[in-house]
Enzyme design. Structure first.
Site, short mmCIF file in Angstrom:
data_model
loop_
_atom_site.label_atom_id
_atom_site.label_comp_id
_atom_site.label_asym_id
_atom_site.label_seq_id
_atom_site.Cartn_x
_atom_site.Cartn_y
_atom_site.Cartn_z
N ARG A 420 -19.58 62.94 49.11
CA ARG A 420 -19.82 62.65 50.53
C ARG A 420 -18.74 63.31 51.39
O ARG A 420 -19.03 63.89 52.43
CB ARG A 420 -19.86 61.15 50.80
CG ARG A 420 -20.28 60.82 52.25
CD ARG A 420 -20.30 59.33 52.53
NE ARG A 420 -20.96 59.05 53.80
CZ ARG A 420 -20.36 59.06 54.98
NH1 ARG A 420 -19.07 59.36 55.07
NH2 ARG A 420 -21.04 58.78 56.09
N CYS A 421 -17.50 63.24 50.94
CA CYS A 421 -16.41 63.86 51.69
C CYS A 421 -16.60 65.37 51.84
O CYS A 421 -16.20 65.96 52.84
CB CYS A 421 -15.07 63.60 51.00
SG CYS A 421 -14.51 61.89 51.02
N MET A 422 -17.22 65.99 50.84
CA MET A 422 -17.36 67.44 50.83
C MET A 422 -18.60 67.94 51.57
O MET A 422 -18.92 69.13 51.49
CB MET A 422 -17.40 67.95 49.38
CG MET A 422 -16.11 67.73 48.63
SD MET A 422 -16.07 68.59 47.04
CE MET A 422 -17.48 67.85 46.22
#
Length: 430
Positions: A420-422
């Site tokens: 999700r962060c990426m």
């Protein structure tokens, strides 16, 4: 279990949805959910900025370790392949920025000068030297990648005799820091409805990253004049995209965390509620523990299906939740004293299941939380991309009936951020 390479949406289903898809070809930003089918996503392929990480700069540049770039790139390429295999259009930050510069030659000079100032270069001598250096890079993408990579003294080829500072500096001294966190595209801005929060980030080193989104939304042909701005990088208080979750079209959740302050959420609420194009009726401010393992809301709490969420066991009993609603041109804030699952049930409209990282086992959950076991990217209801290293959590997710697509993560995980962060969704279906 579905194999990694197999697209989730079958051909007949894709054909059935073609008419719907045409509508989203025409929108710049449209995200009202964390789980609806993902159609377009923004990534950044890790580049030479990681090669400018050293043990001495790790703390300043917010890394715990140095990823091995060739393997990190292979892992990231597999991430992009999984997305494409499942019908998601992948665009890259570096490409959009290069297209922005190429389509607007008049802003090239403006961008370079602003970049140099934001890189904390103060002397007129070095402003001129660096402008000439970057301006000599004629290829737009090469220029963009070099601004991301950082710059050391020996690359500039200037005589140190005209400056005491230069004379006493080592030749490999960094003049401009790299931006190694750029592959976490979730944070510099967040897609909310048909607009974005263009964020003022917590640290100086990361706040420089938002310059690219500023220029893309202001000048790129696909985005210029098409995107509502709910927050701006020039606003006073810090907020990051990992703390912003779209619960549904009318409900937004924002974490009060290590990197997002309550003053920013107040400002965001005023900006959203006073915009006539807004459809959001409430913002849930979620106060999470302030530590490195729980730096953003999405590291401890992520929606993965219509009625399922991953959570870190450490947040049980540790959360405060506040509901912010509009009132007479101002906002009304009230604390909600209830269990997290009951709060979510109220706004989602159905009973929810919280799935703890590693099943709640203390040692396993702490280990897998450190490797972002709760940080999943949902690409369709019940279909999620996860790091392969979190095998305990992944097994539990499959047992809950979810389709789990694993990606390699030996090097990418060193940056302390998951799938999700990426990724920054740009368009999801309704």
């Amino acid at each position: 279990m579905i194999s990694i390479g197999r697209p989730i949406i079958e051909k007949a289903e894709v054909k059935h949805k073609k008419k719907k898809r045409r509508r989203f070809d025409m929108v710049a930003i449209h995200v009202t959910s964390e789980i609806k089918p993902l159609k377009k996503v923004l990534l950044h392929r890790p580049g030479k900025e990681l090669l400018n990480l050293t043990p001495d700069t790790l703390e300043r540049l917010l890394f715990d370790d140095i990823p091995f770039l060739p393997v990190a790139q292979k892992e990231h390429d597999r991430f992009a392949e999984i997305l494409k295999e499942n019908g998601v259009e992948v665009v890259y930050l570096e490409d959009l920025m290069a297209e922005t510069i190429a389509s607007n030659p008049e802003i090239r000079e403006k961008f370079i000068k602003q970049y140099i100032i934001e890189a904390n270069i103060h002397t007129e001598r070095w402003k001129k030297i660096l402008f000439n250096f970057f301006d000599s890079i004629t290829d737009p993408k090469e220029l963009v990648l070099k601004t991301m990579e950082g710059l050391n003294l020996k690359e500039v080829h200037v005589s140190p005799e005209n400056s005491l500072v230069d004379l006493v500096s080592e030749s490999d001294k960094l003049i401009i820091d790299p931006m190694p966190n750029l592959y976490f595209t979730r944070d510099p801005f967040a897609s909310v409805g048909d607009g974005v929060t263009l964020n003022k980030m917590y640290s100086i080193t990361r706040n420089r990253e938002t310059i690219y989104a500023e220029y893309i939304f202001a000048y790129h042909p696909e985005y210029k004049g098409q995107v509502e701005k709910w927050y701006d990088r020039y606003d006073e208080f810090h907020i990051e995209g990992g703390d912003v979750l779209n619960i549904n079209e009318h409900t937004l959740a924002v974490g009060i965390s290590q990197r997002t302050c309550p003053e920013a959420i107040d400002g965001l609420a005023h900006r959203i509620f006073n915009n006539p194009k807004n459809k959001i009726q409430r913002i849930l401010a979620v106060n999470i523990p302030n530590n490195r393992a729980m730096m953003h809301l999405d590291t401890v709490f992520t929606q993965i299906d219509v009625d399922k969420f991953t959570v870190h066991p450490g947040i049980y009993g540790a959360l405060q939740v506040f509901e912010i609603t509009p009132k007479d041109g101002d906002i009304l804030v009230k604390e909600i004293n209830d269990k997290l699952e009951n709060i979510l049930e109220k706004y989602i409209g159905r009973k929810v299941t919280l799935i703890p990282c590693a099943g709640g086992d203390r040692i396993a959950s702490e280990r897998e939380q450190w490797n972002d076991g709760s940080n999943t990217l949902c690409i369709a209801p019940g279909v999620i991309i996860v790091y392969d290293r979190n095998d305990v959590t992944n097994k539990i997710l499959r047992e809950q009936g979810l389709t789990v697509l694993e990606m390699p993560s030996a090097e990418l995980s060193r940056g302390r951020g998951g799938p999700r962060c990426m990724s920054m969704p740009l368009v999801r279906e309704d």
